[in-house]
Design an enzyme around this catalytic site. Structure first.
Site, short mmCIF file in Angstrom:
data_model
loop_
_atom_site.label_atom_id
_atom_site.label_comp_id
_atom_site.label_asym_id
_atom_site.label_seq_id
_atom_site.Cartn_x
_atom_site.Cartn_y
_atom_site.Cartn_z
N GLY A 1 -3.44 -6.06 5.95
CA GLY A 1 -4.14 -5.03 6.86
C GLY A 1 -4.83 -5.37 7.85
O GLY A 1 -5.87 -5.04 8.74
N ARG B 1 -14.23 -6.95 0.29
CA ARG B 1 -12.94 -6.45 1.08
C ARG B 1 -12.24 -5.78 1.60
O ARG B 1 -12.21 -4.66 0.50
CB ARG B 1 -11.97 -7.73 1.08
CG ARG B 1 -10.87 -7.16 1.32
CD ARG B 1 -9.77 -7.10 1.43
NE ARG B 1 -8.72 -7.00 2.58
CZ ARG B 1 -7.42 -6.74 2.55
NH1 ARG B 1 -7.28 -5.79 1.51
NH2 ARG B 1 -6.53 -6.31 4.02
N THR C 1 0.66 -1.15 0.05
CA THR C 1 -0.03 0.14 -0.07
C THR C 1 0.83 1.18 -0.01
O THR C 1 2.26 1.11 0.73
CB THR C 1 -0.32 -0.37 1.80
OG1 THR C 1 -1.65 -1.02 1.23
CG2 THR C 1 -1.75 0.97 2.23
N GLY D 1 -9.50 -3.22 3.79
CA GLY D 1 -8.39 -3.22 4.33
C GLY D 1 -8.34 -2.40 5.68
O GLY D 1 -8.99 -1.80 5.54
N ASP D 2 -7.08 -1.80 5.47
CA ASP D 2 -6.59 -1.43 7.04
C ASP D 2 -6.79 0.28 6.86
O ASP D 2 -7.06 1.62 7.03
CB ASP D 2 -5.61 -1.41 7.90
CG ASP D 2 -4.35 -1.34 6.58
OD1 ASP D 2 -3.98 -2.20 5.66
OD2 ASP D 2 -2.90 -1.39 8.11
N THR E 1 1.53 -0.70 6.22
CA THR E 1 1.54 -1.14 5.00
C THR E 1 1.37 -2.35 5.73
O THR E 1 1.60 -3.10 7.08
CB THR E 1 2.26 -1.21 3.95
OG1 THR E 1 3.72 -1.34 4.61
CG2 THR E 1 2.19 0.69 3.83
N GLY E 2 0.69 -4.00 4.71
CA GLY E 2 1.16 -4.52 4.28
C GLY E 2 -0.24 -5.60 5.11
O GLY E 2 -1.14 -4.94 4.16
#
Ligand code: GLY
Length: 326
Positions: free
Chosen positions: A219, A193, A165, A195-196, A216-217
């Site tokens: 979430g 979906r 991200t 993510g964070d 990042t990564g």
């Protein structure tokens, strides 16, 4: 001062740094930098050029947070618009809401005249087509898209792993701290979906009094641990930025089951100190930083902390797509 992700932020950090050096606000500078990352088709995890969901559609998430007013704006699962970060900014500016998702986000984007465009680039279309032909059974293909997708989702390769991200956290000359994020999320994610990145408090948080954090990564991990808000709260309670990030790593060690993989936690405090840790990270996990007085942004390695001996999905998954030339 500005901190941005890894390779993905590279397209935008110089512009953000220039705007901050000229006295621009942190929110304006962050939005301008993220727009450039969204427009860069070589970045496979943000904006146009990002990987699609299971249906072969690119769904985008983005957010901004103004740490002085604590106003936020975010969009999730947005299709068909090129700059979700600017639509998130307009949620902050124009609506009495903080987060719009799916059809409502699309409606708002159209209403404000945001730039529409095709997000699925040829490399991503080809990769998705190969997945469809190899992983979806003949019977499912006949009924597509009216098929159960839970198992397909669980088996899908995640080309985002090892990539990122984009996040930008920064402070301007008037000490205002802000945060921004943008992503296409996981490749082959279940439609809808989030993510964070659009979840304020999970993927980002900014408070001019105490600092900012963005992740990042995977979430799913920062949503479960409430990571970004936790880091800023730990600083409010008296921890240094380094201690706060380490405490958030400890929080992640308590996650049991679910998807455990890599998360990079980026944080700054109001005095210009910063800390970046890649949980279950790889040596390639770097970040970019620019501070007042620097001629150009510099790339630095994140500190790697393993919290899992066998993080899943495998961090090499994205390389299969590189090997296919996609
Ligand atoms: N960190 C971005 C995502 O999980 O979608």
């Amino acid at each position: 001062m500005i901190i941005v992700t890894n390779n993905e932020g590279h397209a935008g950090i110089a512009t953000t740094a220039k705007l901050l050096a000229q006295g621009g606000t942190s929110l304006d500078a962050i939005e301008a930098g993220i727009r450039l990352v969204e427009a860069d088709e070589n970045v496979r995890t943000v904006g146009r050029g990002g990987w699609p969901n299971l249906l072969g559609e690119v769904e985008l998430d983005a957010s901004v947070m103004d740490g002085t007013t604590l106003r936020t704006g975010a969009v999730g699962a947005l299709k068909g618009f090129l700059h979700p970060v600017s639509i998130a900014r307009q949620v902050l500016e124009k609506l009495p809401h903080e987060l719009l998702a799916g059809e409502g986000a699309r409606r708002f984007a159209a209403e404000i005249g945001a730039e529409a465009g095709d997000l699925l680039m040829p490399h991503a279309r080809t990769a998705w087509q190969r997945w469809f032909e190899n992983e979806v059974t003949e019977g499912e293909r006949e009924r597509w898209p009216e098929v159960p997708m839970t198992d397909l989702c669980r088996r899908a390769i995640d080309p985002e792993i090892g990539r990122d991200t984009t996040i930008f956290i920064g402070q301007d000359k008037d000490d205002n701290i802000a945060a921004g994020t943008s992503t296409s999320g996981w490749g082959w994610k279940y439609p809808g979906r989030l993510g964070d990145s659009p979840i304020i408090g999970a993927g980002s948080y900014a408070d001019t009094r105490y600092g900012a954090c963005a992740c990042t990564g995977v979430g799913e991990m920062s949503i479960r641990a409430g990571t970004a808000r936790a880091v800023v709260l730990y600083m409010k309670m008296g921890m240094t930025v380094e201690e706060a990030v380490y405490e958030a790593v400890t929080d992640m060690r308590a996650l049991k089951g679910g998807l455990i993989g890599r998360v990079t936690i980026h944080a700054i405090d109001p005095a210009g100190r910063h800390k970046v840790v890649a949980v279950n990270g790889l040596p390639e996990n770097h970040y970019w930083i620019w501070q007042d007085g620097m001629e150009a942004p510099v790339s630095c390695p994140a500190e790697i902390i393993a919290i899992s001996e066998d993080p899943t999905p495998k961090p090499t998954a994205h390389r299969r797509y590189e090997q296919m030339g996609l």
